[in-house]
Motif scaffolding. Structure first.
Motif, short mmCIF file in Angstrom:
data_model
loop_
_atom_site.label_atom_id
_atom_site.label_comp_id
_atom_site.label_asym_id
_atom_site.label_seq_id
_atom_site.Cartn_x
_atom_site.Cartn_y
_atom_site.Cartn_z
N PRO A 2 0.82 -1.22 0.00
CA PRO A 2 0.00 0.00 0.00
C PRO A 2 0.86 1.27 0.00
O PRO A 2 1.96 1.29 0.53
CB PRO A 2 -0.81 -0.12 1.28
N ARG A 3 0.30 2.31 -0.61
CA ARG A 3 0.97 3.61 -0.66
C ARG A 3 0.35 4.50 0.42
O ARG A 3 -0.87 4.61 0.52
CB ARG A 3 0.81 4.25 -2.04
N TYR A 4 1.22 5.12 1.21
CA TYR A 4 0.81 6.04 2.27
C TYR A 4 1.35 7.43 1.95
O TYR A 4 2.41 7.58 1.34
CB TYR A 4 1.35 5.58 3.62
N PHE A 5 0.62 8.44 2.39
CA PHE A 5 1.00 9.83 2.17
C PHE A 5 1.22 10.49 3.52
O PHE A 5 0.44 10.29 4.46
CB PHE A 5 -0.10 10.55 1.38
N PHE A 6 2.29 11.26 3.63
CA PHE A 6 2.75 11.83 4.90
C PHE A 6 2.68 13.36 4.80
O PHE A 6 3.62 14.00 4.36
CB PHE A 6 4.18 11.37 5.19
N HIS A 7 1.56 13.93 5.22
CA HIS A 7 1.35 15.37 5.16
C HIS A 7 1.89 16.01 6.45
O HIS A 7 1.57 15.54 7.54
CB HIS A 7 -0.12 15.69 4.97
N TYR A 8 2.68 17.05 6.28
CA TYR A 8 3.33 17.72 7.42
C TYR A 8 2.52 18.94 7.81
O TYR A 8 2.28 19.82 6.99
CB TYR A 8 4.75 18.11 7.03
N ARG A 9 2.05 19.00 9.06
CA ARG A 9 1.25 20.12 9.55
C ARG A 9 1.98 20.86 10.66
O ARG A 9 2.50 20.26 11.59
CB ARG A 9 -0.10 19.65 10.07
N THR A 10 1.99 22.20 10.50
CA THR A 10 2.45 23.09 11.56
C THR A 10 1.26 23.95 11.97
O THR A 10 0.16 23.80 11.39
CB THR A 10 3.59 24.00 11.07
N GLU A 11 1.45 24.86 12.91
CA GLU A 11 0.35 25.75 13.28
C GLU A 11 -0.04 26.65 12.12
O GLU A 11 -1.17 27.10 12.04
CB GLU A 11 0.74 26.59 14.49
N GLU A 12 0.89 26.91 11.21
CA GLU A 12 0.65 27.85 10.11
C GLU A 12 0.29 27.21 8.78
O GLU A 12 -0.29 27.85 7.91
CB GLU A 12 1.88 28.75 9.87
N ALA A 13 0.67 25.97 8.57
CA ALA A 13 0.54 25.42 7.22
C ALA A 13 0.36 23.90 7.22
O ALA A 13 0.68 23.22 8.20
CB ALA A 13 1.78 25.77 6.40
N LEU A 14 -0.13 23.40 6.08
CA LEU A 14 -0.17 21.98 5.81
C LEU A 14 0.60 21.76 4.52
O LEU A 14 0.25 22.32 3.47
CB LEU A 14 -1.60 21.47 5.65
N ILE A 15 1.67 20.99 4.59
CA ILE A 15 2.48 20.68 3.42
C ILE A 15 2.12 19.26 3.00
O ILE A 15 2.39 18.29 3.71
CB ILE A 15 3.98 20.81 3.74
N ARG A 16 1.47 19.17 1.87
CA ARG A 16 0.95 17.88 1.40
C ARG A 16 2.04 17.06 0.69
O ARG A 16 2.82 17.59 -0.07
CB ARG A 16 -0.23 18.11 0.48
N ASP A 17 2.02 15.79 0.97
CA ASP A 17 2.89 14.82 0.30
C ASP A 17 2.12 14.33 -0.92
O ASP A 17 1.15 13.58 -0.80
CB ASP A 17 3.19 13.67 1.26
N GLU A 18 2.52 14.77 -2.09
CA GLU A 18 1.81 14.41 -3.32
C GLU A 18 2.27 13.06 -3.89
O GLU A 18 1.53 12.44 -4.64
CB GLU A 18 1.99 15.51 -4.37
N ALA A 19 3.47 12.62 -3.52
CA ALA A 19 4.02 11.39 -4.09
C ALA A 19 3.70 10.16 -3.25
O ALA A 19 3.42 9.09 -3.78
CB ALA A 19 5.52 11.51 -4.27
#
Length: 92
Positions: A2-19
Protein backbone atom coordinates in the motif's frame (compact mmCIF):
# COMPACT_ATOMS: atom_id res chain seq x y z
CA UNK A 1 2.34 -2.81 -1.05
CA UNK A 2 0.00 0.00 0.00
CA UNK A 3 0.97 3.61 -0.66
CA UNK A 4 0.81 6.04 2.27
CA UNK A 5 1.00 9.83 2.17
CA UNK A 6 2.75 11.83 4.90
CA UNK A 7 1.35 15.37 5.16
CA UNK A 8 3.33 17.72 7.42
CA UNK A 9 1.25 20.12 9.55
CA UNK A 10 2.45 23.09 11.56
CA UNK A 11 0.35 25.75 13.28
CA UNK A 12 0.65 27.85 10.11
CA UNK A 13 0.54 25.42 7.22
CA UNK A 14 -0.17 21.98 5.81
CA UNK A 15 2.48 20.68 3.42
CA UNK A 16 0.95 17.88 1.40
CA UNK A 17 2.89 14.82 0.30
CA UNK A 18 1.81 14.41 -3.32
CA UNK A 19 4.02 11.39 -4.09
CA UNK A 20 3.59 9.15 -1.05
CA UNK A 21 5.64 6.04 -0.47
CA UNK A 22 4.98 2.33 -0.16
CA UNK A 23 5.15 0.55 3.18
CA UNK A 24 4.24 -2.98 4.23
CA UNK A 25 1.49 -1.81 6.60
CA UNK A 26 0.29 1.11 8.75
CA UNK A 27 2.74 0.22 11.53
CA UNK A 28 5.66 0.58 9.10
CA UNK A 29 4.19 3.89 7.87
CA UNK A 30 3.88 5.08 11.48
CA UNK A 31 7.54 4.23 12.10
CA UNK A 32 8.49 6.22 8.98
CA UNK A 33 6.42 9.21 10.21
CA UNK A 34 8.11 9.08 13.63
CA UNK A 35 11.54 9.11 11.97
CA UNK A 36 10.45 12.05 9.82
CA UNK A 37 9.34 13.88 12.97
CA UNK A 38 12.68 13.31 14.67
CA UNK A 39 14.54 14.55 11.60
CA UNK A 40 12.36 17.67 11.40
CA UNK A 41 12.94 18.52 15.08
CA UNK A 42 16.69 17.94 14.76
CA UNK A 43 16.83 20.25 11.74
CA UNK A 44 14.77 22.96 13.47
CA UNK A 45 17.02 22.71 16.54
CA UNK A 46 20.12 23.02 14.36
CA UNK A 47 18.71 26.14 12.71
CA UNK A 48 17.67 27.73 16.03
CA UNK A 49 13.96 27.53 15.16
CA UNK A 50 10.87 27.41 17.37
CA UNK A 51 11.14 24.17 19.31
CA UNK A 52 7.98 24.00 21.41
CA UNK A 53 5.34 24.42 18.70
CA UNK A 54 3.42 21.19 18.04
CA UNK A 55 3.77 19.62 14.63
CA UNK A 56 2.31 16.49 13.11
CA UNK A 57 2.64 14.07 10.26
CA UNK A 58 -0.82 13.11 9.02
CA UNK A 59 -0.82 9.72 7.35
CA UNK A 60 -3.47 9.10 4.70
CA UNK A 61 -4.12 6.34 2.20
CA UNK A 62 -4.33 6.71 -1.59
CA UNK A 63 -8.00 7.78 -1.35
CA UNK A 64 -7.12 10.59 1.07
CA UNK A 65 -8.66 8.91 4.11
CA UNK A 66 -7.01 9.94 7.38
CA UNK A 67 -5.41 6.92 9.00
CA UNK A 68 -3.11 8.21 11.73
CA UNK A 69 -1.64 11.42 13.16
CA UNK A 70 1.87 11.38 14.59
CA UNK A 71 2.30 14.48 16.77
CA UNK A 72 5.76 15.66 17.84
CA UNK A 73 7.64 18.57 19.36
CA UNK A 74 10.83 19.10 21.31
CA UNK A 75 10.78 18.65 25.04
CA UNK A 76 11.92 21.24 27.53
CA UNK A 77 15.58 22.16 27.64
CA UNK A 78 17.31 20.49 30.57
CA UNK A 79 20.73 21.70 31.62
CA UNK A 80 23.09 23.29 29.12
CA UNK A 81 22.29 21.07 26.15
CA UNK A 82 19.68 21.58 23.45
CA UNK A 83 16.05 20.53 23.80
CA UNK A 84 15.45 16.95 22.80
CA UNK A 85 12.70 15.43 20.67
CA UNK A 86 9.72 14.04 22.55
CA UNK A 87 8.66 10.54 21.61
CA UNK A 88 5.98 10.96 18.92
CA UNK A 89 2.41 10.44 20.09
CA UNK A 90 -0.05 8.39 18.10
CA UNK A 91 -3.55 9.77 17.55
CA UNK A 92 -6.32 7.97 15.70
Amino acid sequence: MPRYFFHYRTEEALIRDEAGSEHANLEAAEHNAAEMGRAIIERIAGEGGEMDAPRSIEITDATGQDLLYVVFWAGPKVGDGPASPVEPARLH
